[in-house]
Design an enzyme around this catalytic site. Structure first.
Site, PDB file in Angstrom:
ATOM      1  N   PRO A 104      65.678 -96.942 -24.001  1.00 57.50           N
ATOM      2  CA  PRO A 104      66.187 -95.688 -24.548  1.00 57.50           C
ATOM      3  C   PRO A 104      65.729 -95.445 -25.988  1.00 57.50           C
ATOM      4  O   PRO A 104      65.837 -96.319 -26.840  1.00 57.50           O
ATOM      5  CB  PRO A 104      67.707 -95.853 -24.486  1.00 57.50           C
ATOM      6  CG  PRO A 104      67.980 -97.204 -23.953  1.00 57.50           C
ATOM      7  CD  PRO A 104      66.718 -97.930 -23.754  1.00 57.50           C
ATOM      8  N   GLU A 105      65.176 -94.259 -26.225  1.00 57.32           N
ATOM      9  CA  GLU A 105      64.800 -93.835 -27.567  1.00 57.32           C
ATOM     10  C   GLU A 105      65.710 -92.661 -27.941  1.00 57.32           C
ATOM     11  O   GLU A 105      66.646 -92.353 -27.198  1.00 57.32           O
ATOM     12  CB  GLU A 105      63.315 -93.442 -27.606  1.00 57.32           C
ATOM     13  CG  GLU A 105      62.396 -94.588 -27.189  1.00 57.32           C
ATOM     14  CD  GLU A 105      60.904 -94.228 -27.270  1.00 57.32           C
ATOM     15  OE1 GLU A 105      60.538 -93.322 -28.048  1.00 57.32           O
ATOM     16  OE2 GLU A 105      60.111 -94.849 -26.548  1.00 57.32           O
TER      17      GLU A 105
END
Ligand code: ZN
Length: 283
Positions: free
Chosen positions: A2-3
């Protein structure tokens, strides 16, 4: 992995479900989640806290409580938060469960177990974040001038410098490649060698890549899903990431893959040329 767009999607979907709610019961089954703190101790301190707001800082999800304390969650590689009704079905990689006072549950799942929870006292939050997270790229403070200052004098490849969380908060391997393609900048160019116009395009590229990701509710490659269990759609729209040999969506030429700062890196050699002034000095 996840960014910013994935964490922001989780935040915005969880927000209406948690703000004003009390953590009634907290169970942390994996000591790695709170390491080096004792999981039972952290769980006990969380019980009774009421959520004032759910915020995001870089890749951190921040539960801000009425007491002034903050639970900082970092999902790392495969962390995930799923929302369910009371007595939701336990899944193999559930590491913790938060029961809220309306009977719903937040189930924290993490296959590779690199994610972390940290409960911070009010006085400690700013200092903790300041040393780890730089300017938020979607906020007004992220200007071409501020970005130029962060890049000035740095000889490392632009990709490595953008990945540094103090340069751009929340961006990771995927969206850095996407941003550099949008900005037409080769990932190996020395950061300090970018001209003002390059930096302007880079700033715009970063914002556009991240906004596209948020609009598609993130990218699901393996583990990521939204709190209600849906997949993101950004993976279908990548310009370069994971597209080695496929046609560039701008010029039609083949996307290439290389490694920068130890990370798989995709780019279009035609749209993202190496700057002539340093091609000569390279050999
Ligand atoms: Zn191209």
């Amino acid at each position: 992995v996840p960014e910013l767009p994935e964490v922001e999607t989780i935040r915005s979907l969880l927000e209406p479900a948690v703000v004003g709610r009390q953590f009634e019961r907290v169970q942390i089954d994996d000591p790695r989640v709170t390491r080096p703190d004792d999981p039972a101790g952290v769980a006990a301190r969380l019980e009774g806290e009421t959520v004032r707001s759910l915020e995001r800082r870089g890749k951190y999800l921040a539960f801000r409580f009425e007491s002034g304390r903050t639970l900082l969650m970092h999902l790392r590689m495969t962390g995930n938060v799923r929302r369910s009704g009371q007595g939701g079905t336990a899944e193999p990689h559930d590491r913790a469960v938060i029961s809220l006072d309306d009977g719903s549950e937040l189930r924290y799942r993490d296959v590779r177990r690199f994610g972390t929870w940290l409960l911070l006292e009010p006085a400690d939050l700013q200092a903790y974040l300041q040393s780890r997270v730089g300017t938020e790229p979607l906020e007004n403070g992220f200007t071409a001038i501020s970005l130029e200052r962060r890049l000035a004098g740095r000889r490392a490849p632009i990709k490595a410098v953008v990945l540094d969380q103090l340069t751009v908060a929340g961006i990771g391997n995927i969206y850095t490649d996407e941003a550099l393609w949008r900005a037409r900048i080769h990932p190996l160019r020395p950061a300090g060698a970018l001209g003002r116009e390059d930096v302007r395009r880079l700033r715009r590229g970063i914002r556009e890549a991240l906004r596209a990701g948020i609009a598609r509710q993130g990218a699901t490659l393996r583990d990521y899903s939204t709190p209600d269990g849906r997949r993101g759609a950004m993976q279908d729209e990548f310009r370069v990431y994971g597209r080695e040999g496929k046609p560039c969506r701008r010029c039609g030429g083949p996307i290439e893959k290389t490694r920068v700062a130890g990370r798989g890196t995709w780019f279009c050699p035609a749209c993202q040329p190496r700057a002539p002034e340093w091609v000569h000095s390279e050999n």
